[in-house]
Write a protein that holds these residues in place. Structure first.
Motif, mmCIF file in Angstrom:
data_model
loop_
_atom_site.group_PDB
_atom_site.id
_atom_site.type_symbol
_atom_site.label_atom_id
_atom_site.label_comp_id
_atom_site.label_asym_id
_atom_site.label_seq_id
_atom_site.Cartn_x
_atom_site.Cartn_y
_atom_site.Cartn_z
ATOM 1 N N THR A 103 0.784 -1.287 0.245
ATOM 2 C CA THR A 103 -0.152 0.038 0.063
ATOM 3 C C THR A 103 0.995 1.106 0.516
ATOM 4 O O THR A 103 0.826 1.842 0.987
ATOM 5 N N LYS A 109 -2.922 1.179 -3.836
ATOM 6 C CA LYS A 109 -3.720 -0.275 -2.844
ATOM 7 C C LYS A 109 -5.416 -0.450 -3.318
ATOM 8 O O LYS A 109 -6.184 -1.465 -3.056
ATOM 9 N N GLN A 125 0.594 -4.174 4.303
ATOM 10 C CA GLN A 125 -0.303 -2.785 4.539
ATOM 11 C C GLN A 125 1.077 -1.903 5.408
ATOM 12 O O GLN A 125 2.071 -2.943 6.323
#
Length: 379
Positions: A103, A109, A125
């Protein structure tokens, strides 16, 4: 008399030849993991017995198809990445058993949500800062990736396999770092476009023994030219920084060097940014991998002091006369960060600076040529 052009051409062909090598992997029932970004911890993929492969994202060819699902005012790298998956025109994507993404920005994302409908996509993440808390979060993402790979490929990632992968990848980094640092030689003996081709080609030379031998031979031949005094014509020494440059290397780097300037350093993702720091081999391997990758000084980090420090060091080490900050259209993090980069480089380092915004099309080649010529002229 001079084998350097032939060597550089062989690296340029590596990406095309890589298609056949990846097919061989699949013919032998070996696992392939597609990647997009330098934040992907390839050591973990290797430790799982799989091959990390950089996916297609550097051509405008599939962008029109991608724009049927994605907004037109989106970064060309994101649109191309999705477009190649959507049209099935990327052999690397075709052969990939799964994809790993991070991300790094909002565009990516959200694109990964669509990509997940086409291919098994694991999203890491990525923390947006390099604090202790950020490191803890990122370390947990390492464990999530390990768990995903173990489940996907019915394998086990051990401390031993991680340490082996770390040692091998560090060897690659040291060698490619040594090659990039040939740009420090003054007078120059190697052009920036050749530096890019070797680094990019090495990434697609999946036989590591072959890659290392070719890079070592290239280093030896460049150093031999320097010792013989076979220098390039003198010109301003340029450092290129900013977004991943793969999709615009031909347009931007050649525009600079056609003026008589020499690109001596590439700080971008496909250049020195990932190479300048190794994974610590003396501590816990998962923590070491997390630390190394979180330290990559991308503009998605806030603050991004490490990029400023790296640029200041490189200006001195490569004896840089000017910096060109290449930003892809709609890349908000690099566009905004260019303000601080300019203030510090021009103010503190007294180094001329220009921000150049572009995309994957050829329509702005004339404008880039004019702007680059004007910048080099003032140097």
């Amino acid at each position: 008399m001079n084998k350097l052009p032939e060597i550089f051409e062989s690296f340029g062909e590596a990406r095309r030849n890589g298609f056949l090598k990846v097919k061989e992997f699949k013919d032998r029932d070996e696992n392939v993991v597609g990647t997009f970004c330098t934040y992907t911890p390839k050591e973990i993929i290797y430790a799982a017995g799989a091959h990390p492969i950089s996916l297609c994202s550097v051509s405008e060819e599939t962008i029109p198809e991608a724009e049927k699902h994605l907004p037109k005012n989106l970064c060309p790298l994101i649109k191309a990445s999705y477009g190649f998956a959507l049209t099935d025109k990327c052999p690397y994507m075709y052969f990939a058993d799964m994809v790993v993404g991070e991300t790094t920005c909002d565009g990516k994302k959200k694109m990964y949500e669509l990509l997940g409908e086409l291919k098994d996509t694991h999203v890491m993440q990525l923390p947006q800062n390099q604090s202790a808390d950020g490191l803890e979060l990122w370390k947990n993402e390492m464990y999530r990736l390990i768990e995903k790979l173990e489940d996907k490929f019915a394998t086990q990632v051990t401390s031993e396999s991680l340490r082996g992968a770390i040692k091998s990848c560090n060897e690659d980094r040291k060698l490619l770092r040594e090659f990039h640092e040939l740009g420090r030689l003054k007078p120059s003996v190697i052009k920036g476009f050749d530096i890019f081709n070797v680094l990019n080609g090495a990434n697609y030379t999946f036989d590591k023994v072959e890659m290392r031998e070719k890079v070592r031979n290239t280093i030896s031949e460049v150093r031999a030219k320097y010792e013989k005094g076979e220098f390039l014509p003198e010109g301003p020494r340029i450092l290129v920084t900013g977004c991943p440059i793969g999709g615009v290397a031909d347009k931007v780097i050649n525009a600079i060097e056609n003026t008589g300037a020499i690109v001596v350093a590439l700080e971008n993702c496909q250049g020195y940014k990932e190479l300048h720091e190794d994974v610590d081999e003396s501590i816990d391997p998962v923590e070491a991998i997390a630390k190394k990758y979180l330290n990559i000084p991308c503009s998605v980090m806030t603050p991004n002091d490490k990029r400023i420090e790296l640029l200041k060091d490189m200006i001195d080490e490569y004896q840089v006369d000017g910096v060109i900050d290449m930003t892809l259209q709609a890349c908000h993090t690099y566009s905004i960060e260019s303000h601080n980069v300019k203030n510090i480089l021009v103010g503190e380092k007294k180094t001329p600076y220009m921000m150049l915004e572009t995309n994957y099309s050829k329509s702005d080649e004339g404008q880039i040529k004019t702007r680059v010529e004007a910048f080099v002229e003032i140097l």
